[in-house]
Write a protein that holds these residues in place. Sequence first.
Motif, PDB file in Angstrom:
ATOM      1  N   ARG A 246       3.781   6.214  -5.140  1.00 42.65           N
ATOM      2  CA  ARG A 246       5.319   5.538  -6.778  1.00 42.65           C
ATOM      3  C   ARG A 246       5.399   7.143  -7.369  1.00 42.65           C
ATOM      4  O   ARG A 246       6.189   7.944  -7.178  1.00 42.65           O
TER       5      ARG A 246
ATOM      6  N   LYS B   2      11.083  10.810  -2.031  1.00 49.69           N
ATOM      7  CA  LYS B   2      10.489   9.710  -3.002  1.00 49.69           C
ATOM      8  C   LYS B   2      11.716   9.264  -2.969  1.00 49.69           C
ATOM      9  O   LYS B   2      12.185   7.774  -3.196  1.00 49.69           O
TER      10      LYS B   2
ATOM     11  N   ALA C 205      -2.304   4.650   3.887  1.00 49.39           N
ATOM     12  CA  ALA C 205      -2.884   4.451   2.486  1.00 49.39           C
ATOM     13  C   ALA C 205      -4.266   4.256   2.646  1.00 49.39           C
ATOM     14  O   ALA C 205      -4.796   4.060   1.038  1.00 49.39           O
ATOM     15  N   HIS C 206      -5.180   3.723   3.212  1.00 45.29           N
ATOM     16  CA  HIS C 206      -6.771   2.854   2.673  1.00 45.29           C
ATOM     17  C   HIS C 206      -7.477   4.011   2.958  1.00 45.29           C
ATOM     18  O   HIS C 206      -7.937   3.707   2.255  1.00 45.29           O
TER      19      HIS C 206
ATOM     20  N   ARG D 285      -6.075   1.363  -5.714  1.00 42.85           N
ATOM     21  CA  ARG D 285      -5.786  -0.228  -5.532  1.00 42.85           C
ATOM     22  C   ARG D 285      -6.196  -0.554  -4.185  1.00 42.85           C
ATOM     23  O   ARG D 285      -7.284  -1.164  -4.129  1.00 42.85           O
ATOM     24  N   VAL D 286      -5.821   0.001  -3.268  1.00 39.11           N
ATOM     25  CA  VAL D 286      -5.861  -0.470  -1.742  1.00 39.11           C
ATOM     26  C   VAL D 286      -7.654   0.321  -1.373  1.00 39.11           C
ATOM     27  O   VAL D 286      -7.558  -0.159   0.398  1.00 39.11           O
TER      28      VAL D 286
ATOM     29  N   ASP E 243      -2.738   2.570  -9.442  1.00 41.72           N
ATOM     30  CA  ASP E 243      -2.142   2.446  -7.956  1.00 41.72           C
ATOM     31  C   ASP E 243      -2.558   3.410  -7.358  1.00 41.72           C
ATOM     32  O   ASP E 243      -2.664   2.576  -6.130  1.00 41.72           O
ATOM     33  N   VAL E 244      -2.848   4.402  -7.180  1.00 44.59           N
ATOM     34  CA  VAL E 244      -3.419   5.130  -6.017  1.00 44.59           C
ATOM     35  C   VAL E 244      -4.394   4.825  -5.831  1.00 44.59           C
ATOM     36  O   VAL E 244      -4.951   4.662  -4.199  1.00 44.59           O
TER      37      VAL E 244
ATOM     38  N   SER F 184       0.641  -1.014   0.149  1.00 36.59           N
ATOM     39  CA  SER F 184       0.099   0.111   0.131  1.00 36.59           C
ATOM     40  C   SER F 184       1.163   1.438  -0.413  1.00 36.59           C
ATOM     41  O   SER F 184       0.432   2.143  -0.468  1.00 36.59           O
TER      42      SER F 184
ATOM     43  N   ARG G 188       3.877   1.282  -1.208  1.00 38.20           N
ATOM     44  CA  ARG G 188       4.252   1.661  -2.614  1.00 38.20           C
ATOM     45  C   ARG G 188       3.520   2.248  -3.684  1.00 38.20           C
ATOM     46  O   ARG G 188       4.532   2.932  -3.872  1.00 38.20           O
ATOM     47  N   ASP G 189       2.709   1.611  -3.364  1.00 41.48           N
ATOM     48  CA  ASP G 189       1.780   1.808  -4.720  1.00 41.48           C
ATOM     49  C   ASP G 189       1.111   3.805  -4.478  1.00 41.48           C
ATOM     50  O   ASP G 189       1.032   4.184  -5.854  1.00 41.48           O
ATOM     51  N   VAL G 190       0.672   3.963  -2.832  1.00 45.45           N
ATOM     52  CA  VAL G 190       0.505   4.938  -2.657  1.00 45.45           C
ATOM     53  C   VAL G 190       1.818   6.321  -3.098  1.00 45.45           C
ATOM     54  O   VAL G 190       0.971   7.360  -3.597  1.00 45.45           O
TER      55      VAL G 190
ATOM     56  N   THR H 240       2.476   3.941   7.257  1.00 42.70           N
ATOM     57  CA  THR H 240       2.185   3.141   5.813  1.00 42.70           C
ATOM     58  C   THR H 240       1.849   2.678   5.956  1.00 42.70           C
ATOM     59  O   THR H 240       1.270   1.709   4.553  1.00 42.70           O
TER      60      THR H 240
END
Lengths: 275, 275
Positions: free
Chosen positions: A214, B271, B185-186, B214-215, B211-212, A208, A210-212, B181
């Motif tokens: 990127r 980043k 993100a969720h 996904r979760v 990507d953003v 999560s 990693r993707d958010v 982390t």
Amino acid sequence: MNVLIVGLGLIGASLAKTLKKNTNHHIIGWNRTESVTKRALDDGVIDETGELCEILPKADITFVNFYPEAIPAFIKENKDYFKKHSIVSDSCGIKTKICRDLEKENLDFYFIGAHPRAGREVSVYDKALDNLFDNASFICTPTDDIPRSKTDALVGLAQEMNFARTVVTTPEHHDEMIAFTSQIAHVLACSYVLSPLAPYHAGYSAGSYRDVSRVARINADMWTELFIDNKEPLVREIDDLVSNLMKFKYCIVNEDADQLHDLMEKGNKIKEEIG
Amino acid sequence: MNVLIVGLGLIGASLAKTLKKNTNHHIIGWNRTESVTKRALDDGVIDETGELCEILPKADITFVNFYPEAIPAFIKENKDYFKKHSIVSDSCGIKTKICRDLEKENLDFYFIGAHPRAGREVSVYDKALDNLFDNASFICTPTDDIPRSKTDALVGLAQEMNFARTVVTTPEHHDEMIAFTSQIAHVLACSYVLSPLAPYHAGYSAGSYRDVSRVARINADMWTELFIDNKEPLVREIDDLVSNLMKFKYCIVNEDADQLHDLMEKGNKIKEEIG
């Protein structure tokens, strides 16, 4: 056809490589920094180069791949060189400001804004790929004065190039959708890694994070222009996002499990349905 | 050793598969829904099952893989069955509430909270993988009363299982880092797809949307508990994120290109450095 690629960074050079791979068109290239043009020629990414006053008049379709502000400037500056009735397009991430500006010009060629929907974290010639657009959408945004046949020709080229999908819409609708699908995603990735805890993520992070995070790897020069040029739609997205985050905060602070569950169930269902 | 996996959902069954693949320990399994236990036995994911009163006393290490609230409840309810001096652990995403609760109990075994840092969008037995933890970190959070030898044994098992990294820290530090982390993100992925434009993304979206968002595919039951149980650290992260988003908004509304550029350059640099 002669297709001219002006600007051989990530997107321009990827367009050239994709054209070489999937079509038989003659590819002319030009880049402000001459050493890059030379490399593209040596690498076989383009077939020909030359002075702008020589190559612009030859091109049936020209893609101008610059940062947003530089695109109308370049087109106006060189407007006497473009081939009469030819198609001139671009590849940048906002369309309204550029298309509505050029619509007012008295041009004897057709400017149709375009946006191939793909990118990478680093935007240089070396990172260009001949398959960058394989799963990508090609969006173009003709203004009312553009003949249908010209839009069809541009869309036809995108299909030949093997774009997964083509979309024709207005500049305004494009910019509104891009504020959501791309710009706010970059704003929130940057905002996320600005947390004071970000530097200590190792050992605690997984998919999560990693993707958010990127797309926090961002070209600040280019995105500064893109964000300010798309101010209203982007600010609406920031407001919506903040308002949703505050709903989460309110539920968590008040330990309102039912409301919190509803919010997530709604998010989950939307994502499940829309992919 | 006898290793007992209680709860054979995504994480429990993946732990069992990973143990079978990378170690020679005897794997005992138990699941509330018996049909799942039977499948795990038939699939060779576990070597043995039985009534809790029979299998708990045999286990040298037990992993309890339930939603957060159910973990201390299960351990207290069955506290007379666990093997004396054995290690009992869990795999859920918050640690302070659970570890500080069980620390107060008079147990004749050692509870060490753990968090294998991996997951998938769908959390059921069928989705379990024997390589889910190959690039993952195994975090454990022993309280002060846990002998060093017991923590070493649990970390040793994680290393045998081929976790990429092991981290030993306090429950409080774990929860603070996980708020950043994973939890925020969720929250932000869900908040993002709640935009009124989300259902229309097709044709306009690419990697950043993918990507953003996904979760946003989230198990609302589990995450409701996780968020409320980690209220303070998570609310701090929401506040930080909103404050950073408001900085972006302020720059964009005022067309302050320099400040906006600085913000992105800062995000990009962080980043780039932290990965």
